[in-house]
Design an enzyme around this catalytic site. Structure first.
Site, PDB file in Angstrom:
ATOM      1  N   GLY A  43       0.860  -1.280   0.060  1.00 40.27           N
ATOM      2  CA  GLY A  43      -0.056  -0.064  -0.041  1.00 40.27           C
ATOM      3  C   GLY A  43       0.864   1.319  -0.090  1.00 40.27           C
ATOM      4  O   GLY A  43       1.921   1.225  -0.315  1.00 40.27           O
ATOM      5  N   LEU A  44       0.314   2.433   0.554  1.00 35.89           N
ATOM      6  CA  LEU A  44       1.047   3.587   0.386  1.00 35.89           C
ATOM      7  C   LEU A  44       2.359   3.227   1.280  1.00 35.89           C
ATOM      8  O   LEU A  44       3.462   3.595   0.736  1.00 35.89           O
ATOM      9  CB  LEU A  44       0.330   4.574   1.058  1.00 35.89           C
ATOM     10  CG  LEU A  44      -0.668   5.025   0.196  1.00 35.89           C
ATOM     11  CD1 LEU A  44      -1.424   6.514   0.610  1.00 35.89           C
ATOM     12  CD2 LEU A  44      -0.140   5.631  -1.369  1.00 35.89           C
ATOM     13  N   ALA A  45       2.379   2.693   2.392  1.00 37.33           N
ATOM     14  CA  ALA A  45       3.600   2.678   3.117  1.00 37.33           C
ATOM     15  C   ALA A  45       4.482   1.607   2.645  1.00 37.33           C
ATOM     16  O   ALA A  45       5.752   1.951   2.356  1.00 37.33           O
ATOM     17  CB  ALA A  45       3.134   2.555   4.514  1.00 37.33           C
ATOM     18  N   GLY A  46       4.045   0.384   2.164  1.00 38.53           N
ATOM     19  CA  GLY A  46       4.827  -0.610   1.600  1.00 38.53           C
ATOM     20  C   GLY A  46       5.490  -0.263   0.525  1.00 38.53           C
ATOM     21  O   GLY A  46       6.562  -0.386   0.078  1.00 38.53           O
ATOM     22  N   HIS A 267     -15.682   5.702  11.580  1.00 35.01           N
ATOM     23  CA  HIS A 267     -15.920   6.885  10.738  1.00 35.01           C
ATOM     24  C   HIS A 267     -17.601   7.121  10.636  1.00 35.01           C
ATOM     25  O   HIS A 267     -18.394   6.350  10.454  1.00 35.01           O
ATOM     26  CB  HIS A 267     -15.518   6.331   9.350  1.00 35.01           C
ATOM     27  CG  HIS A 267     -15.163   7.659   8.496  1.00 35.01           C
ATOM     28  ND1 HIS A 267     -16.413   8.239   7.947  1.00 35.01           N
ATOM     29  CD2 HIS A 267     -14.153   8.138   7.992  1.00 35.01           C
ATOM     30  CE1 HIS A 267     -15.889   9.456   7.184  1.00 35.01           C
ATOM     31  NE2 HIS A 267     -14.406   9.241   7.287  1.00 35.01           N
ATOM     32  N   SER A 285     -16.896   9.666   1.743  1.00 31.39           N
ATOM     33  CA  SER A 285     -15.629  10.584   2.152  1.00 31.39           C
ATOM     34  C   SER A 285     -16.071  11.723   3.052  1.00 31.39           C
ATOM     35  O   SER A 285     -16.942  12.264   2.878  1.00 31.39           O
ATOM     36  CB  SER A 285     -14.828  11.253   1.087  1.00 31.39           C
ATOM     37  OG  SER A 285     -14.100  12.194   1.574  1.00 31.39           O
ATOM     38  N   ARG A 338     -13.891  12.809  13.687  1.00 28.47           N
ATOM     39  CA  ARG A 338     -14.359  11.807  13.495  1.00 28.47           C
ATOM     40  C   ARG A 338     -15.257  11.047  14.510  1.00 28.47           C
ATOM     41  O   ARG A 338     -16.464  10.786  14.703  1.00 28.47           O
ATOM     42  CB  ARG A 338     -13.743  10.605  12.684  1.00 28.47           C
ATOM     43  CG  ARG A 338     -13.160  11.145  11.397  1.00 28.47           C
ATOM     44  CD  ARG A 338     -12.286  10.348  10.635  1.00 28.47           C
ATOM     45  NE  ARG A 338     -12.239  10.750   9.252  1.00 28.47           N
ATOM     46  CZ  ARG A 338     -11.353  10.276   8.334  1.00 28.47           C
ATOM     47  NH1 ARG A 338     -10.748   9.252   8.805  1.00 28.47           N
ATOM     48  NH2 ARG A 338     -11.329  10.716   7.173  1.00 28.47           N
ATOM     49  N   ARG A 464      -7.474   9.454  14.624  1.00 29.81           N
ATOM     50  CA  ARG A 464      -7.155  10.042  13.527  1.00 29.81           C
ATOM     51  C   ARG A 464      -7.759  11.191  12.911  1.00 29.81           C
ATOM     52  O   ARG A 464      -8.923  10.907  12.680  1.00 29.81           O
ATOM     53  CB  ARG A 464      -6.632   9.095  12.282  1.00 29.81           C
ATOM     54  CG  ARG A 464      -5.590   9.213  11.163  1.00 29.81           C
ATOM     55  CD  ARG A 464      -5.482   8.088  10.415  1.00 29.81           C
ATOM     56  NE  ARG A 464      -6.664   7.460   9.829  1.00 29.81           N
ATOM     57  CZ  ARG A 464      -7.178   7.866   8.859  1.00 29.81           C
ATOM     58  NH1 ARG A 464      -7.176   9.265   8.233  1.00 29.81           N
ATOM     59  NH2 ARG A 464      -8.140   7.206   8.341  1.00 29.81           N
ATOM     60  N   LEU A 470      -3.133   9.012   4.614  1.00 28.07           N
ATOM     61  CA  LEU A 470      -2.250   8.979   3.431  1.00 28.07           C
ATOM     62  C   LEU A 470      -0.856   9.688   3.728  1.00 28.07           C
ATOM     63  O   LEU A 470      -0.014   9.019   3.226  1.00 28.07           O
ATOM     64  CB  LEU A 470      -3.153   9.719   2.280  1.00 28.07           C
ATOM     65  CG  LEU A 470      -4.371   9.076   1.988  1.00 28.07           C
ATOM     66  CD1 LEU A 470      -5.026   9.880   0.694  1.00 28.07           C
ATOM     67  CD2 LEU A 470      -4.282   7.697   1.712  1.00 28.07           C
TER      68      LEU A 470
END
Lengths: 671, 254
Positions: A43-46, A267, A285, A338, A464, A470
């Site tokens: 994903g974004l991190a990996g 959420h 969203s 949230r 968060r 992201l």
């Protein structure tokens, strides 16, 4: 005495990261070529970590259970990514992003990590634009921004409602460049089933080739886990069907402490569930709260009339509506964080004001925004005497441009048109702030084993903020981990290749094979999903948006019994040596059944309300904040890091005391 | 919401593995709610198969919100089924009626070999991306400020529209030639429209098209089936743009 050393560098907060980077040992390029790094998850991190590490010269092996790295669940993030660019000239700064994130997390994050996140945020936008990520732009050709919950500035960069997709495709493209050069060896459809330690250090992983069922050993000098969150412990969540805790949980069982498992983000704006067959929940969203107003009817009669279909929501006058977020939180209104928005929706629905047949839905209404934008557009176009219909048409076009794909998604799922009738929404499990405990270098308590992105616990405290996941994923992967890992790998240059023909790999592989055989040969009578749903029910009812001591104790007992029943009676059709999705699910659910118990245990231990963790025993009893969550800084200002001790119920608690030197601890108020 | 339920006949492609031959098998299924998504119907079907001691049907799926591109399925001959601008996971049973027979097959193409049942191997798409689907910029973070290079809004918007491709392969499955032109042109267009992508434009288009051919995808004969079935509405204009880019690169290659 805690064994946890956060390794936060000395010095003023704004200099810590720079100084730290300047003093990290570097590995010379010739030596990097001799060092293997395993990255699990793309994903974004990996994805960003794998690309960056390969680019720096390390030999990278990347693993994903999906058929392509591009399909990791970061792809589904909609709203945007925060960065302290201050392009809008509204007073944003690194400090403000840092402050908002620490406050938004209800003062349960680690200051130094959060500051670093805010500090590198601006680079992320530069990086992504350079990679060809098509962010939204204004008519002058410059980047556009929008607001998100819990903040008073406009710092969120976006690409319609598909920001995660565009950022992930950016990271994927960076990976592709390295795969094409042979610097990353990519293993699609491979799932990590264990971590291998040699002499106390992480030295490799055991994976299953999901197509052939082969069990493989892979060795490396360091292992990076970027395997996402564990929201699917609730069965129903906005996570992808395959999202799971197994890689992190297996590392936990090998000695990595698991931090704050009970911190879950529920959420506020998701599509309500429709039936027992429901397989997942769909997020709408948070960016919609920029323009949507949340309400329920003021009167119960109207609630009944709407539920039965006798009245349509648009028929209710302004006076008959309760815009409860605007009423309770005048300063932030519909843009409260949230956790606050979710609890407020639950409060109204519990009080009997839910607007659908299950009583678990509130309205998110765009009528005001459509009128407002319509009038603006009419003025711009010089149509001074535009009719109401014309204004509505112009306004709807603006809304479509901003949220078109979300409205279309809603329409396809619910079969209603949100341009003409308000959306119905309800909170759903979305993100887990808890995760593997890591130090400032993102290393877990196992030397050589790192955790990045949602898989670690580090930056979001107990809640968060929107558009920060992201940011954290890419910050960890592009700009933090590739540097900090050098601190460890600089000692590995003389190690040489790591053999997989050792007793440690042998033993780990044997354990994995035994677990698989046990499941495939179990011959029980109930499917994996049966147990997963049972677990999910307990989690949602007792460990969900509101928690109390009796409920948590009950949850622990129930989860233990579901787990026992699972191993006795689960039925896994098919064999071990073929593509077998039921076996994959069974392995994941087995781990969720252990994590669930630790999750409840952590929630029981933390007898305070903070962020997404709401204990009914801990609320403000009077004053302006009456009825709001009450934090207890005297007793609970710590990170709860759990050490595996043969059984999730027997885990040992280690505490990392949190220090707040740069931000004053205050009651979090959005009033 | 009403709660209409329906009884259906499913004809599903069953294939043990890549080497075995496959065939369509018929199964009755009852009590399907019109509010279910297509894949939730498949979940119910699989649960029934498991209870009956049969092996469930394997199919790819993950996000279930139309963005990851994992789900595929040729449903009654159409990629992602009868609805428009949706993936199979977003398709709802209200598109069908009581008594229908639904034929469910894998996406078919030489370059997408079947792995099992409805699961196909689409790694050919990844390999095309390895050949040039990127801008060669290091991830140092020391690039120039994001706003130093304005991009006209119309270019940014068009680049975004092309970039929304989810790589599902519906275009290939819908094309009588099994061409991947829509997929490849979406990525080529995204970069061709942005200043950041212009530097390597020539090599990119030549390399990606070359890899596309090597993978065994067919040629484009402009039937437009791909655009009709694309769940993200990727436009044929992208193919025209890629052809221009290709011509330019082939003629002016230095």
């Amino acid at each position: 005495m805690s064994v946890l050393d956060s390794k936060v560098p000395e010095g003023p907060i704004k200099d810590k990261w720079t100084n730290h980077k300047n003093h990290i040992d570097l590995v010379n390029p010739a030596n990097k070529r001799l060092i293997d790094v395993i990255v699990v998850g793309t994903g974004l991190a990996g994805g960003s970590a794998a690309a960056s590490l390969a680019e720096m010269g390390y030999k990278v092996k990347a693993f994903a259970f999906q058929d392509s790295p591009r399909r990791a669940h970061s792809i589904a993030a909609q709203g945007g990514i925060n960065a302290a660019k201050n392009y809008q000239n509204d007073g944003d700064s690194t400090y403000r992003l840092f402050y908002d994130t620490v406050k938004g997390g209800d003062y349960r994050g680690r200051e130094a990590n959060v500051y670093r996140l805010a500090e590198v945020s601006a680079n992320i936008i530069d990086q992504c634009v350079a990679q060809g990520v098509p962010f939204a732009r204004d008519y002058g050709g410059l980047l556009d921004n929008r607001s998100f919950g819990g903040v008073l500035v406009s710092r969120t960069f976006y690409a319609k409602g598909q920001t995660g997709q565009q950022l992930l495709l950016g990271a994927y493209s960076a990976m592709n460049r390295q795969i094409g050069k042979g610097k990353i060896e990519m293993f699609n459809r491979h799932e990590m089933l264990d971590l291998v330690k040699v002499d106390g250090k992480a030295r490799g992983i055991i994976v299953r080739n999901l197509i052939t069922g082969e069990i493989e050993r892979h060795s490396a000098h360091a292992v990076v886990l970027a395997t996402g969150g564990y929201g699917n412990v609730f069965f129903l969540s906005t996570n992808a069907m395959g999202s799971n805790v197994s890689a992190a949980w297996r590392a936990h069982r090998r000695g990595a402490f698991f931090a704050n498992p009970c911190y879950t983000q529920i959420h506020p704006t998701c599509i309500p569930r429709s039936g027992d067959y429901q397989s997942k929940l769909t997020l709408m969203s948070e960016s919609l709260r920029n323009d949507g107003r949340i309400w329920v009817p003021k009167n119960k009669e109207d609630v009944e009339a709407i539920r039965s279909g006798a009245k349509k929501p648009v028929q209710l006058s302004e006076d008959e509506r309760d815009y409860y977020l605007e009423r309770r939180y005048p300063a932030f209104g519909n843009l409260v964080p949230r956790d606050v928005a979710s609890r407020a929706a639950k409060e109204r629905c519990d009080a009997g004001f839910g607007v659908n047949q299950t009583g678990e839905a509130v309205f998110l209404d765009f009528a005001s925004a459509i009128q407002r934008y319509g009038k603006e557009q009419a003025t711009v176009l010089g149509e001074k005497s535009a009719s109401k219909e014309r204004i509505t048409e112009l306004g709807a076009a603006v809304i479509k441009n901003k949220y078109g794909n979300l409205f279309q998604m809603y329409n396809k799922i619910v079969d209603q048109d949100p341009y003409t009738t308000p959306m119905m929404i309800y909170p759903a499990v979305h993100y887990t702030m808890g995760g593997l405990w890591v130090d400032y270098n993102l290393m877990t308590t196992i030397p050589g084993c790192y955790a990045a992105g949602e898989a670690n616990f580090s930056d979001h405290g107990a809640n968060r903020l929107g558009a920060s996941a992201l940011m954290q994923g890419l910050a960890d992967g592009y700009f933090v981990l590739p540097y900090t890992i050098g601190d460890y790998l600089s000692d590995e240059i003389r190690t040489g290749p790591i053999s997989t023909e050792t007793p440690e790999f042998e033993a780990a592989e044997k354990e994995v094979r035994e677990r698989i055989s046990k499941l495939v040969d179990n011959g029980g009578s109930k499917s994996v999903d049966h147990f997963h749903k049972e677990l999910g029910k307990v989690m949602w009812n007792n460990v969900g948006m509101a928690r109390n001591e009796a409920g948590l104790k009950e949850a622990i007992a129930k989860i233990r019994s579901i787990r026992e029943e699972f191993w006795k009676d689960v039925l896994v059709p098919g064999g071990a040596d073929e593509l077998n999705p039921e076996l994959e699910k069974a392995m994941r659910v087995a781990d969720f059944l252990e994590l669930g118990e630790l999750f409840a245990k952590d929630a029981l231990d933390r007898n305070e309300s903070c962020g997404g963790h709401f204990r009914e025993e801990s609320v403000e009893l009077d004053g302006e904040q009456k009825g709001e969550a009450k934090r207890d800084d005297v007793n609970y200002k710590y990170v709860a890091a759990w050490e595996w001790n043969n059984d999730p119920g027997e885990a040992n608690l280690h505490k990392e005391e949190l220090e707040f030197k740069d931000i004053e601890l205050k009651t979090r108020s959005y009033k | 919401m009403s709660d209409k339920t329906m009884n259906l006949t499913l004809k599903i492609w069953r294939q043990k593995d890549a080497k075995s031959a496959g065939k369509l098998e018929s199964y009755p299924i009852s009590g399907i709610s019109e509010h279910m998504s297509f894949l939730e119907m498949m979940d119910v079907f699989n649960e029934q198969q498991i209870s009956a001691g049969n092996e469930p049907v394997a199919f790819d799926h993950d996000c279930r919100e139309g963005i990851c591109g994992s789900c595929s399925l040729q449903i009654n001959g159409e990629a992602h089924g009868p609805d428009r601008r949706v993936t199979t996971c977003q398709l709802h049973m209200r598109m069908f009626k009581d008594g229908d027979t639904i034929t469910i097959e894998p996406f078919r193409a030489t370059a997408f070999p079947v792995i099992k049942d409805l699961v196909v191997d689409r790694t050919s798409f990844d390999r095309i991306q390895h050949a040039g689907g990127f801008v060669s910029v290091n991830t140092s973070g020391n690039t120039q400020d994001a706003n130093s290079l304005p991009v006209p809004k119309v270019d940014a918007d068009n680049a975004f529209d092309a970039a929304t491709c989810i790589g599902c392969g519906a275009c290939v499955a819908s094309c009588k030639n099994a061409s991947a032109m829509l997929f490849v042109s979406a990525k080529v267009s995204q970069f061709a429209l942005l200043p950041q992508g212009k530097v390597e434009a020539k090599d990119r288009v030549l390399n990606m098209v070359n890899q596309m051919d090597l993978e065994g995808f067919g040629n484009c004969t402009n039937t437009g089936a791909c655009e009709v079935e694309c769940p993200k509405g990727i436009s044929l204009d992208n193919i025209a743009r890629m052809n221009r880019e290709y011509m330019k690169a082939a003629i002016k290659k230095d």
